[in-house]
Design a protein around this motif. Structure first.
Motif: not given
Length: 216
Positions: A181-194
């Protein structure tokens, strides 16, 4: 016959009753096998202040437009957008649309089954939610990710497990395959859609909308 609509409750992220929460832009849709589209050039905007009746003769495409709005159908052209925290209630023209596969359940059992786990299972069968084989293959492909220390690693997404507010909207927490879990990453919505995860993002939005709608 009289319809009474309740006063809209609080919708996180919407401070004005005139702010758009649902939009269709130049939408076109045709049923398979038809020589021409059922609806074409449909554009509309709804807000918390909207009260709308869709009227027209039989076969004009009224039900088709509603099904496009709720995501049951996917437009051939154009765009259908809804606010990520918005919940849609839909009573089908045919009363047993959702119930015909669950006739052995009591109403209580059906509701518990449908919303168990914090999401609406019926919504996952909509055309806009079903993940195609091509999309699945793209989602399972390794993505090159920049780590906090500036290194680059190839990782495979396991699931989107959380969402939080950001300056420009929302960020989503990604859990990676075979990583803690400590390797989880947060992304903006547009980046994930891309990256090809639009439908997983929409699924998280729906879960959060349900949570927000029941927490008060």
């Amino acid at each position: 016959l009289k319809f009474t609509f309740p006063k809209p409750g609080f919708l996180e992220g919407v401070k004005s009753r005139g702010k758009p929460i649902l939009r269709m832009t130049n939408v076109e849709f045709g049923y398979p096998g038809c020589s021409k589209p059922t609806v074409t050039g449909v554009s509309l905007v709804c807000s918390l202040a909207s009260r709308v009746a869709v009227i027209g003769p039989n076969g004009a495409g009224k039900s088709t437009i509603i099904k496009l709005l709720i995501g049951q159908y996917k437009p051939d052209k154009g765009e259908v957008w809804k606010h990520p925290n918005m919940r849609i209630a839909y009573v089908a023209q045919h009363a047993f649309f959702h119930l015909e596969k669950h006739q052995d359940m009591t109403p209580n059992e059906y509701i518990q089954w449908r919303y168990a786990g914090g999401e609406d299972k019926e919504s996952l069968t909509k055309a806009t939610k079903l993940i195609t084989e091509e999309e699945l293959a793209k989602m399972k492909a390794a993505k090159e990710i920049e780590t906090p220390d500036g290194m680059f690693e190839k990782r495979v997404l396991e699931e989107i497990i959380g969402r939080r507010k950001s300056k420009n909207g929302y960020e989503y927490e990604v859990k990676w395959v075979n990583l803690p879990a400590d390797k989880n990453t947060w992304f903006e919505r547009d980046k994930l859609c891309e990256m090809g995860f639009t439908k997983l993002v929409a699924r998280m939005d729906e879960r959060e909308a349900l949570r927000l709608g029941t927490s008060g």
